[in-house]
Design a protein around this motif. Sequence first.
Motif, mmCIF file in Angstrom:
data_model
loop_
_atom_site.group_PDB
_atom_site.id
_atom_site.type_symbol
_atom_site.label_atom_id
_atom_site.label_comp_id
_atom_site.label_asym_id
_atom_site.label_seq_id
_atom_site.Cartn_x
_atom_site.Cartn_y
_atom_site.Cartn_z
ATOM 1 N N THR A 105 27.746 36.968 52.889
ATOM 2 C CA THR A 105 27.001 35.769 52.511
ATOM 3 C C THR A 105 26.651 35.787 51.026
ATOM 4 O O THR A 105 26.816 34.787 50.325
ATOM 5 N N SER A 106 26.174 36.919 50.538
ATOM 6 C CA SER A 106 25.821 37.024 49.116
ATOM 7 C C SER A 106 27.030 36.804 48.228
ATOM 8 O O SER A 106 26.944 36.136 47.184
ATOM 9 N N GLU A 107 28.162 37.339 48.629
ATOM 10 C CA GLU A 107 29.399 37.156 47.861
ATOM 11 C C GLU A 107 29.772 35.678 47.786
ATOM 12 O O GLU A 107 30.140 35.159 46.716
ATOM 13 N N ILE A 108 29.695 34.979 48.924
ATOM 14 C CA ILE A 108 30.062 33.565 48.961
ATOM 15 C C ILE A 108 29.079 32.732 48.141
ATOM 16 O O ILE A 108 29.477 31.805 47.425
ATOM 17 N N GLU A 109 27.794 33.044 48.220
ATOM 18 C CA GLU A 109 26.812 32.312 47.424
ATOM 19 C C GLU A 109 27.107 32.443 45.932
ATOM 20 O O GLU A 109 27.044 31.457 45.181
ATOM 21 N N ARG A 110 27.432 33.655 45.486
ATOM 22 C CA ARG A 110 27.757 33.849 44.076
ATOM 23 C C ARG A 110 29.022 33.079 43.699
ATOM 24 O O ARG A 110 29.121 32.516 42.602
ATOM 25 N N LEU A 111 30.001 33.067 44.605
ATOM 26 C CA LEU A 111 31.257 32.358 44.347
ATOM 27 C C LEU A 111 31.014 30.854 44.197
ATOM 28 O O LEU A 111 31.536 30.218 43.270
ATOM 29 N N ILE A 112 30.230 30.271 45.100
ATOM 30 C CA ILE A 112 29.932 28.841 45.009
ATOM 31 C C ILE A 112 29.215 28.540 43.698
ATOM 32 O O ILE A 112 29.532 27.571 42.991
ATOM 33 N N GLY A 113 28.234 29.366 43.361
ATOM 34 C CA GLY A 113 27.482 29.157 42.118
ATOM 35 C C GLY A 113 28.377 29.227 40.891
ATOM 36 O O GLY A 113 28.319 28.349 40.019
ATOM 37 N N ARG A 114 29.217 30.257 40.804
ATOM 38 C CA ARG A 114 30.131 30.386 39.657
ATOM 39 C C ARG A 114 31.065 29.188 39.565
ATOM 40 O O ARG A 114 31.346 28.677 38.472
ATOM 41 N N SER A 115 31.569 28.760 40.709
ATOM 42 C CA SER A 115 32.541 27.677 40.733
ATOM 43 C C SER A 115 31.958 26.376 40.184
ATOM 44 O O SER A 115 32.614 25.664 39.421
ATOM 45 N N LEU A 116 30.727 26.061 40.565
ATOM 46 C CA LEU A 116 30.130 24.797 40.150
ATOM 47 C C LEU A 116 29.469 24.886 38.779
ATOM 48 O O LEU A 116 29.398 23.879 38.056
ATOM 49 N N ARG A 117 29.019 26.070 38.381
ATOM 50 C CA ARG A 117 28.511 26.208 37.008
ATOM 51 C C ARG A 117 29.632 26.006 35.995
ATOM 52 O O ARG A 117 29.394 25.569 34.866
ATOM 53 N N GLY A 118 30.859 26.301 36.415
ATOM 54 C CA GLY A 118 31.984 26.204 35.498
ATOM 55 C C GLY A 118 32.349 24.792 35.088
ATOM 56 O O GLY A 118 33.122 24.613 34.132
ATOM 57 N N ILE A 119 31.801 23.783 35.759
ATOM 58 C CA ILE A 119 32.171 22.408 35.421
ATOM 59 C C ILE A 119 30.950 21.595 34.976
ATOM 60 O O ILE A 119 31.002 20.362 34.943
ATOM 61 N N LEU A 120 29.878 22.271 34.606
ATOM 62 C CA LEU A 120 28.663 21.590 34.164
ATOM 63 C C LEU A 120 28.376 21.874 32.696
ATOM 64 O O LEU A 120 28.539 23.013 32.224
ATOM 65 N N ASP A 121 27.918 20.860 31.971
ATOM 66 C CA ASP A 121 27.374 21.014 30.630
ATOM 67 C C ASP A 121 25.857 21.128 30.796
ATOM 68 O O ASP A 121 25.173 20.129 31.054
ATOM 69 N N PHE A 122 25.332 22.336 30.645
ATOM 70 C CA PHE A 122 23.925 22.564 30.959
ATOM 71 C C PHE A 122 22.988 21.993 29.897
ATOM 72 O O PHE A 122 21.808 21.773 30.171
ATOM 73 N N GLU A 123 23.488 21.756 28.698
ATOM 74 C CA GLU A 123 22.653 21.091 27.704
ATOM 75 C C GLU A 123 22.422 19.634 28.097
ATOM 76 O O GLU A 123 21.314 19.105 27.953
ATOM 77 N N LEU A 124 23.470 18.971 28.607
ATOM 78 C CA LEU A 124 23.305 17.593 29.063
ATOM 79 C C LEU A 124 22.443 17.521 30.317
ATOM 80 O O LEU A 124 21.732 16.532 30.530
ATOM 81 N N LEU A 125 22.488 18.547 31.145
ATOM 82 C CA LEU A 125 21.636 18.576 32.341
ATOM 83 C C LEU A 125 20.174 18.703 31.967
ATOM 84 O O LEU A 125 19.291 18.164 32.654
#
Length: 235
Positions: A87-107
């Motif tokens: 579960t921890s592995e999958i949670e990290r994977l989901i987080g990495r995957s979606l952080r990769g397509i976000l501009d956090f300054e615009l957020l």
Amino acid sequence: MRKDNRANEIVRPIKIEHDYTKHALGSVLISMGDTKVICTACIEDRVPHFLRDKGVGWLTAEYSMLPGATHTRFNREVKRGKPSGRTSEIERLIGRSLRGILDFELLGERTVYIDADVIQADGGTRTAAITGGMVALKDAIETLMKNGTLEQNPIIDWVAAVSVGKFEGKVICDLDYDEDSNAELDMNLVMTESGKFIEIQGTAEKEPFDQVELDELLKYGRDAIQSIIKVVKVA
């Protein structure tokens, strides 16, 4: 042909149901074949302590499989006191995957929470969670833009995920449970619509595989992810 009459390179039927829950900014039920995952996106006006006063946001993810999602019921992980390593592995994977397509300054100084709850599992739960999480995130951001909270869209690309593997000597795409549990090799790919890799997870379960097989796996995965994104963008 496989048991569901799919060609080796074809993914299972995809269905997206938007606004699946009432309160989350973005919520979908994603179905990929018989795998069904509820994905929600919630956004709060705060960030983790290590990002305070830096003008950027964050995204984190949680994943769970409900007790009745598989053939035999299992106890909720909260009963054990902590999530399993899987579960921890999958949670990290989901987080990495979606952080990769976000501009956090615009957020801005906001935190996005992606929750993925598997209600029915038939292989590919983590890949469905990533793809469904992307759609829920898109819906949540659109809501904030419509109400004036955000002026610019922080999503800079689309992302999706798929499994590929080798089963009975053939490279196949989007494995169901029976194929995955008997696969000779198994790989999960996370890619953007623009063709960039975020994650490649591959393991030989029996014999090692060579460069030719790796290239075939990557081609199947790239083509499948493009087809998935094309479907979910308009679903």
